[in-house]
Design a protein around this motif. Structure first.
Motif, short mmCIF file in Angstrom:
data_model
loop_
_atom_site.label_atom_id
_atom_site.label_comp_id
_atom_site.label_asym_id
_atom_site.label_seq_id
_atom_site.Cartn_x
_atom_site.Cartn_y
_atom_site.Cartn_z
N LYS A 343 0.83 -1.21 0.00
CA LYS A 343 0.00 0.00 0.00
C LYS A 343 0.86 1.26 0.00
O LYS A 343 0.55 2.24 -0.68
N LYS A 344 1.95 1.20 0.74
CA LYS A 344 2.84 2.37 0.78
C LYS A 344 3.47 2.62 -0.60
O LYS A 344 3.60 3.77 -1.03
N GLN A 345 3.83 1.55 -1.29
CA GLN A 345 4.43 1.70 -2.61
C GLN A 345 3.41 2.19 -3.64
O GLN A 345 3.72 2.98 -4.52
N ILE A 346 2.15 1.72 -3.51
CA ILE A 346 1.11 2.15 -4.45
C ILE A 346 0.82 3.64 -4.30
O ILE A 346 0.64 4.37 -5.30
N VAL A 347 0.78 4.13 -3.06
CA VAL A 347 0.51 5.55 -2.82
C VAL A 347 1.58 6.42 -3.48
O VAL A 347 1.29 7.53 -3.95
N LYS A 348 2.82 5.93 -3.55
CA LYS A 348 3.90 6.70 -4.17
C LYS A 348 3.64 6.95 -5.67
O LYS A 348 4.25 7.84 -6.27
N LYS A 350 1.06 8.16 -7.00
CA LYS A 350 0.23 9.35 -7.24
C LYS A 350 1.03 10.47 -7.90
O LYS A 350 0.52 11.17 -8.78
N LEU A 405 -6.57 10.09 -8.73
CA LEU A 405 -6.38 9.78 -7.30
C LEU A 405 -7.34 8.69 -6.86
O LEU A 405 -6.99 7.83 -6.03
N ILE A 408 -5.95 5.33 -7.84
CA ILE A 408 -4.89 4.89 -6.93
C ILE A 408 -5.51 4.40 -5.61
O ILE A 408 -5.11 3.36 -5.06
N ASP A 409 -6.49 5.16 -5.11
CA ASP A 409 -7.15 4.75 -3.86
C ASP A 409 -7.85 3.42 -4.02
O ASP A 409 -7.90 2.60 -3.08
N VAL A 412 -5.36 0.79 -3.64
CA VAL A 412 -4.94 0.64 -2.25
C VAL A 412 -6.00 -0.07 -1.42
O VAL A 412 -5.70 -0.82 -0.47
N SER A 413 -7.25 0.15 -1.79
CA SER A 413 -8.35 -0.35 -0.95
C SER A 413 -8.43 -1.87 -0.90
O SER A 413 -8.92 -2.44 0.09
#
Length: 727
Positions: A343-348, A350, A405, A408-409, A412-413
């Motif tokens: 999840k941390k890598q996916i947020v990057k 954005k 966004l 991306i969310d 992550v979800s």
């Protein structure tokens, strides 16, 4: 050219607006201007004195009275005066539209005539040369120039014409021009050697010949001139057709123009985005081509730039595993650690996604600005169109970013570990931690010119080579023929890093280096490659990325503050970290593939297609509501001036073609005489040119008297026994 007036007067180019009706003042002005330009000590100058004489009694001809060659400099004349004068003469007589009057005194040897020899240099066919024999009345008693004037002794293609000018005594006594012409006529009729050809001698006949040559020249050049005018007329026909129908008082004119302009803008915008053969920019990428490059080169490269740092990632994984186990020692690899890291890598991701939206938005605005250039006829319309469309693009930008966004969310979800491409825990434990490059064969990925920037001056310095990038190596050659290979560099363990542009360099630089601290090229630790633009650098980086050469992810580690967090992992923890690392690598490759596919589609749908629909369907309504139509469609002053000039040019071209048609039917040309044997003329090293000078019995116009145009010659011309026009 000469204009015909009933009052005779003269004008000098250096005295614009002043008309001389007294020709004594004209002679005085010539002498004053000559002294001003050349000084009073026989100096020279290449600046001509331009004089126009307007009279109903002269031919429409231009006389260029060239100086004779001075071989020995006197006074203020330079040592190379002979060369300077010859160059001055050649500038004029070498022109194809110049008729050369080779004037020779009858009391000198014609075979040694410098005028004839120089005319032969520039007119070997003899089509532009007419021989003029002067001073026939000064020949020794018992001699005559009959054979020369009959063109038998030393023949010229256009033959010779004899003239008798006023003597110096006649000039000083201000002998009347008409009386001089009568005296010349009487001389030829009464002389036993010339009376049989008196009708082909004298100044009036010379005038007639010159006028006929002018007519011939006009007739010869008319076809080409007519074709040129016709081409110009056709080239402006379409534009003039619009202007001819222009009616300022027509109430519907502005409405029609507004509809046409908006429609044209819509068509131009769509062609630039979708691509069209009739609007190709050959200097740089723009419009749809630039957006395509953003989608498939710039955006994937930005994603890879966000690639995780190996050491930092393993550290984060180990912390996640430890924190999840808490005070207990875990026997199994926790899947929660995997989810937290992924999840941390996916947020990057954005950052690169939003940056791609910004780049596309900017290119759309640039495209709008280029399309509105055609609306420059109406400045207010151009300004409003650009403002409305750019505003709508920025609105769509915000909505597109929200959607990006959201994508991306969404990723992550829910972490879908059941994806068909996901390796799973069992395979991750067996998989090697090395990142294997996909086997694509040794296919060629890119070719182009690059400069090797960091070679020392002693070893040849920076030099440009032809580079060929394949899936396995980077080779460079002497040139694009690829015959002489300079070096082949394997891509194993290579990475790319940016190099700061130096102050004095105009190039943009990136470097290749080996991650195992080996030399990349000969004794160089890294290889600096330079391009002309940052855009080209990014393109090469994207190509290297396809070959498996990734950007360097240098991380700064604070050893002093981080000692407490550093610990050696036990073998069990190392196995767990390796497992999570492989899982993250597998899942992120799935996410990257999905994002690379979805983001361009999202931008295309929410931005580009929406903007095209807005321009087609709503732009006109927004323009009507933004400002009064009369104000919106006010023409620029430049456009009004252009329309007037175009209509005047169109009318002038039509009148010119009509005049040419009249001339073609009302003038008669004479054929050129057949060639004659003029082998007696040898190439000359000296030249004396043009009209007779009564003050010098030897040469036509001695420059030693007063260059650039000898005042004696101009004065003689004004007092000559025939009407003359000087320019």
């Amino acid at each position: 050219m000469l204009s015909i007036f009933f009052t005779e007067y003269a004008e000098f180019l250096h005295c614009k607006g002043r008309k001389f009706t007294d020709f004594d003042e004209v002679r005085q002005e010539i002498e004053v201007e000559t002294d001003r330009i050349t000084g009073v000590n026989k100096g020279i100058s290449s600046i001509p004195i331009n004089l126009r004489i307007y009279s109903p009694h002269v031919l429409s001809l231009t006389l260029i009275d060239l100086p004779g060659i001075t071989k020995v400099p006197v006074g203020d004349q330079p040592p190379d005066i002979e060369v300077q004068i010859r160059d001055m003469i050649m500038q004029f007589i070498a022109r194809e539209n110049c008729l050369i009057l080779a004037v020779t005194p009858a009391n000198t040897d014609l075979a040694n005539s410098d005028a004839l020899k120089l005319a032969k240099e520039v007119d070997p066919q003899g089509l532009r040369t007419i021989g003029v024999i002067t001073k026939l009345d000064l020949m020794d008693e018992g001699t005559d120039a009959r054979e020369i004037l009959e063109n038998k002794l030393l023949p010229l293609r256009r033959g010779y014409i004899g003239v008798v000018n006023r003597s110096q005594k006649d000039i000083d006594g201000k002998k009347d021009i008409k009386a001089a012409l009568l005296a010349e006529r009487k001389f030829f009729l009464s002389h036993p050697a010339y009376r049989h050809m008196a009708d082909r001698m004298g100044t009036p006949y010379l005038q007639k010949v010159l006028n006929q040559q002018l007519t011939n020249h006009i007739r010869d050049t008319l076809p080409a001139f007519r074709s040129k005018l016709q081409s110009q007329l056709l080239s402006i026909e379409h534009e003039v057709e619009v202007y001819k129908n222009f009616r300022p008082e027509d109430p519907t004119r502005k409405t029609k123009a507004l509809l046409q302009m908006v429609q044209q803008f819509s068509v131009d915008f769509e062609k630039r985005i979708e691509g069209s053969g009739d609007q190709v920019d050959t200097l740089e990428l723009s419009g749809g081509a630039k957006i395509n490059r953003i989608f498939h080169e710039r955006f994937p490269f930005e994603l890879v730039k966000m690639e995780f740092n190996e050491k930092e990632l393993r550290r984060e994984i180990s912390y996640a595993i430890k924190n999840i186990h808490g005070i207990r020692t875990g026997l199994f690899t926790p899947d929660m650690a995997f989810e937290a890291i992924v999840k941390k890598q996916i947020v990057k991701l954005k950052g690169p996604c939003l940056k791609s939206v910004d780049l596309v938005m900017q290119e759309l605005i640039n495209t709008v600005k280029k399309c509105t250039k055609k609306l420059a006829t109406y400045p207010r319309l151009c300004e409003e169109t650009e403002r409305i469309v750019a505003g709508y693009i920025r609105e769509r930008e915000e909505k597109t970013k929200d959607q990006v966004l959201l994508l991306i969310d969404i990723q992550v979800s829910y972490i879908n570990t059941n994806h068909e491409d996901f390796i799973g825990f069992a395979n991750a434990q067996q998989r090697s931690s090395q990142v294997n490059k996909s086997a694509v064969g040794n296919q060629v990925i890119r070719k182009g010119w690059l400069t090797i920037n960091n070679i020392g001056i002693m070893k040849g310095g920076s030099k440009e080579y032809w580079f060929v990038l394949t899936a396995e190596s980077l080779s460079w050659y002497k040139d694009d023929e690829e015959k002489e290979k300079k070096y082949m560099l394997p891509l194993d363990n290579l990475k790319v890093r940016d190099v700061e542009k130096s102050f004095m360099s105009s190039k943009h630089i990136f470097a290749l280096f080996n991650t195992e601290q080996r030399n990349v090229y000969k004794d160089y630790r890294f290889l600096e490659l330079a391009c002309d633009s940052q855009e080209e650098v990014d393109s090469w980086k994207a190509s290297l990325l396809r070959a498996g050469v990734y950007p360097d992810k240098s991380s700064t580690e604070n050893d002093e503050n981080g000692q407490a967090d550093n610990f050696s992992m036990d073998p069990q923890l190392e196995r767990q970290v390796e497992t999570i690392r492989n899982l993250v690598d597998s899942y992120m490759s799935i996410i990257n593939k999905c994002i690379r596919d979805l983001i361009p589609k999202t931008i295309m749908h929410l931005m580009i297609n929406n903007v095209k629909e807005f321009i087609n369907a709503e732009l006109l309504a927004h323009l009507y509501s933004s400002e009064d139509q009369n104000t919106l469609m006010e023409e620029s002053a430049e456009q009004a001036q252009r329309r007037d000039e175009m209509l005047r040019m169109y009318q002038a071209l039509k009148e010119a073609l009509a005049i040419i048609g009249d001339i073609s039917t009302s003038t008669v040309s004479t054929p050129a005489p057949p060639p004659v044997d003029d082998s007696w003329l040898q190439q000359a090293r000296r030249s004396i040119m043009l009209f007779p000078c009564s003050r010098n019995p030897t040469y036509l116009c001695k420059l030693t008297l007063r260059p650039p145009l000898a005042s004696c010659c101009i004065t003689s011309a004004l007092q000559a026994p025939w009407p003359i026009h000087l320019t």
